[in-house]
Design a protein around this motif. Structure first.
Motif, PDB file in Angstrom:
ATOM      1  N   ASP A   5      56.036  43.215  32.986  1.00  0.00           N
ATOM      2  CA  ASP A   5      55.279  44.077  32.102  1.00  0.00           C
ATOM      3  C   ASP A   5      54.230  43.313  31.313  1.00  0.00           C
ATOM      4  OD1 ASP A   5      56.795  46.171  32.994  1.00  0.00           O
ATOM      5  OD2 ASP A   5      58.210  46.085  31.308  1.00  0.00           O
ATOM      6  N   THR A   6      54.504  42.015  31.030  1.00  0.00           N
ATOM      7  CA  THR A   6      53.565  41.238  30.229  1.00  0.00           C
ATOM      8  C   THR A   6      52.392  40.721  31.052  1.00  0.00           C
ATOM      9  OG1 THR A   6      54.837  39.215  30.576  1.00  0.00           O
ATOM     10  CG2 THR A   6      55.340  40.519  28.606  1.00  0.00           C
ATOM     11  N   ILE A   7      52.575  40.582  32.370  1.00  0.00           N
ATOM     12  CA  ILE A   7      51.496  40.107  33.233  1.00  0.00           C
ATOM     13  C   ILE A   7      50.684  41.310  33.690  1.00  0.00           C
ATOM     14  CG2 ILE A   7      50.929  38.945  35.380  1.00  0.00           C
ATOM     15  CD1 ILE A   7      53.507  37.352  35.079  1.00  0.00           C
ATOM     16  N   LYS A   8      49.435  41.341  33.288  1.00  0.00           N
ATOM     17  CA  LYS A   8      48.583  42.460  33.651  1.00  0.00           C
ATOM     18  C   LYS A   8      47.814  42.127  34.921  1.00  0.00           C
ATOM     19  CE  LYS A   8      47.961  44.011  28.934  1.00  0.00           C
ATOM     20  NZ  LYS A   8      47.021  44.376  27.888  1.00  0.00           N
ATOM     21  N   LYS A   9      47.706  43.117  35.796  1.00  0.00           N
ATOM     22  CA  LYS A   9      46.937  42.951  37.025  1.00  0.00           C
ATOM     23  C   LYS A   9      45.467  42.780  36.642  1.00  0.00           C
ATOM     24  CE  LYS A   9      45.624  45.310  41.215  1.00  0.00           C
ATOM     25  NZ  LYS A   9      45.662  46.560  41.958  1.00  0.00           N
ATOM     26  N   PRO A  10      44.809  41.761  37.214  1.00  0.00           N
ATOM     27  CA  PRO A  10      43.406  41.561  36.838  1.00  0.00           C
ATOM     28  C   PRO A  10      42.515  42.698  37.314  1.00  0.00           C
ATOM     29  CG  PRO A  10      44.082  39.947  38.492  1.00  0.00           C
ATOM     30  CD  PRO A  10      45.280  40.754  38.144  1.00  0.00           C
ATOM     31  N   PRO A  47      42.917  40.876  32.096  1.00  0.00           N
ATOM     32  CA  PRO A  47      41.930  39.921  32.609  1.00  0.00           C
ATOM     33  C   PRO A  47      41.092  40.576  33.700  1.00  0.00           C
ATOM     34  CG  PRO A  47      44.114  39.411  33.448  1.00  0.00           C
ATOM     35  CD  PRO A  47      44.276  40.509  32.456  1.00  0.00           C
ATOM     36  N   ARG A  48      39.872  40.067  33.884  1.00  0.00           N
ATOM     37  CA  ARG A  48      38.993  40.582  34.942  1.00  0.00           C
ATOM     38  C   ARG A  48      38.567  39.418  35.816  1.00  0.00           C
ATOM     39  NH1 ARG A  48      34.356  43.862  31.920  1.00  0.00           N
ATOM     40  NH2 ARG A  48      34.077  41.806  31.064  1.00  0.00           N
ATOM     41  N   ILE A  49      38.372  39.695  37.100  1.00  0.00           N
ATOM     42  CA  ILE A  49      37.972  38.646  38.025  1.00  0.00           C
ATOM     43  C   ILE A  49      36.858  39.166  38.924  1.00  0.00           C
ATOM     44  CG2 ILE A  49      39.747  39.221  39.731  1.00  0.00           C
ATOM     45  CD1 ILE A  49      39.976  36.090  40.110  1.00  0.00           C
ATOM     46  N   PHE A  82      46.989  34.940  34.799  1.00  0.00           N
ATOM     47  CA  PHE A  82      45.621  35.099  34.333  1.00  0.00           C
ATOM     48  C   PHE A  82      45.735  35.529  32.880  1.00  0.00           C
ATOM     49  CE2 PHE A  82      44.998  35.950  38.900  1.00  0.00           C
ATOM     50  CZ  PHE A  82      43.986  35.047  39.157  1.00  0.00           C
ATOM     51  N   LYS A  83      45.019  34.866  31.998  1.00  0.00           N
ATOM     52  CA  LYS A  83      45.158  35.153  30.572  1.00  0.00           C
ATOM     53  C   LYS A  83      44.514  36.489  30.212  1.00  0.00           C
ATOM     54  CE  LYS A  83      45.361  32.000  27.475  1.00  0.00           C
ATOM     55  NZ  LYS A  83      45.031  30.968  26.504  1.00  0.00           N
ATOM     56  N   TYR A  88      37.157  35.835  34.803  1.00  0.00           N
ATOM     57  CA  TYR A  88      37.132  34.745  35.782  1.00  0.00           C
ATOM     58  C   TYR A  88      36.135  35.108  36.876  1.00  0.00           C
ATOM     59  CZ  TYR A  88      41.633  33.546  33.652  1.00  0.00           C
ATOM     60  OH  TYR A  88      42.625  33.217  32.764  1.00  0.00           O
ATOM     61  N   VAL A  89      35.319  34.131  37.278  1.00  0.00           N
ATOM     62  CA  VAL A  89      34.428  34.310  38.422  1.00  0.00           C
ATOM     63  C   VAL A  89      34.706  33.174  39.391  1.00  0.00           C
ATOM     64  CG1 VAL A  89      32.040  34.309  39.245  1.00  0.00           C
ATOM     65  CG2 VAL A  89      32.624  35.507  37.147  1.00  0.00           C
TER      66      VAL A  89
END
Length: 147
Positions: A5-10, A47-49, A82-83, A88-89
């Protein structure tokens, strides 16, 4: 399951201004790609990638294959932290095409973990002397003029 639950999908970066903003963050070079990261300052957001491949890396078929491989690496790395609130790119290099898939996963995992630990070093400002046209490093002490 509390850990999942704490790890969010980027999420995905899709707009040019977002990609340009990430360029101002940290840069971590690797064999297969360059990873650029930026802290957006909002830890509540996922997070976004984003993925990018320059035209000098090959024709459109090869560039799209590199992007597909990198997207799959991120999908496979569901447990990589991923924070939150970071962008991230991944800028692919030509070696991404022929790299073993496990090597890509390992390299991206190492870069993401390294990005969390490393601070971006300050770059020295280079100034040009107007009289001589020579570059001077502003961090070095300038010699005093003797009259």
């Amino acid at each position: 399951m509390a850990q999942d639950d704490t790890i969010k999908k980027p999420g995905r970066l899709k707009n040019r201004p977002d990609f340009l903003a990430v360029q101002k963050g940290k840069r971590l070079r690797g064999r297969y790609f360059l990873l650029e990261t930026l802290d957006r300052g909002d830890p509540d957001q996922a997070p976004r990638i984003g993925f990018t491949v320059t035209k000098k890396q090959g024709n459109s078929v090869e560039r799209n294959r590199m992007r597909r491989r990198l997207r799959e690496v991120v999908r496979q790395m569901a447990g990589v932290p991923f924070k939150p609130g970071h962008d991230y790119v991944v800028v692919a290099r030509r070696d991404t095409l022929s790299a073993p898939f496990g090597g890509l996963i390992t390299a991206l995992t190492e870069r993401v973990n390294e990005a969390d630990r490393q601070k971006r070093p300050q770059q020295a400002r280079v100034e040009t002397d107007r009289r001589t046209g020579q570059h001077q490093n502003s961090r070095l002490s300038k010699p005093e003029h003797q009259d």
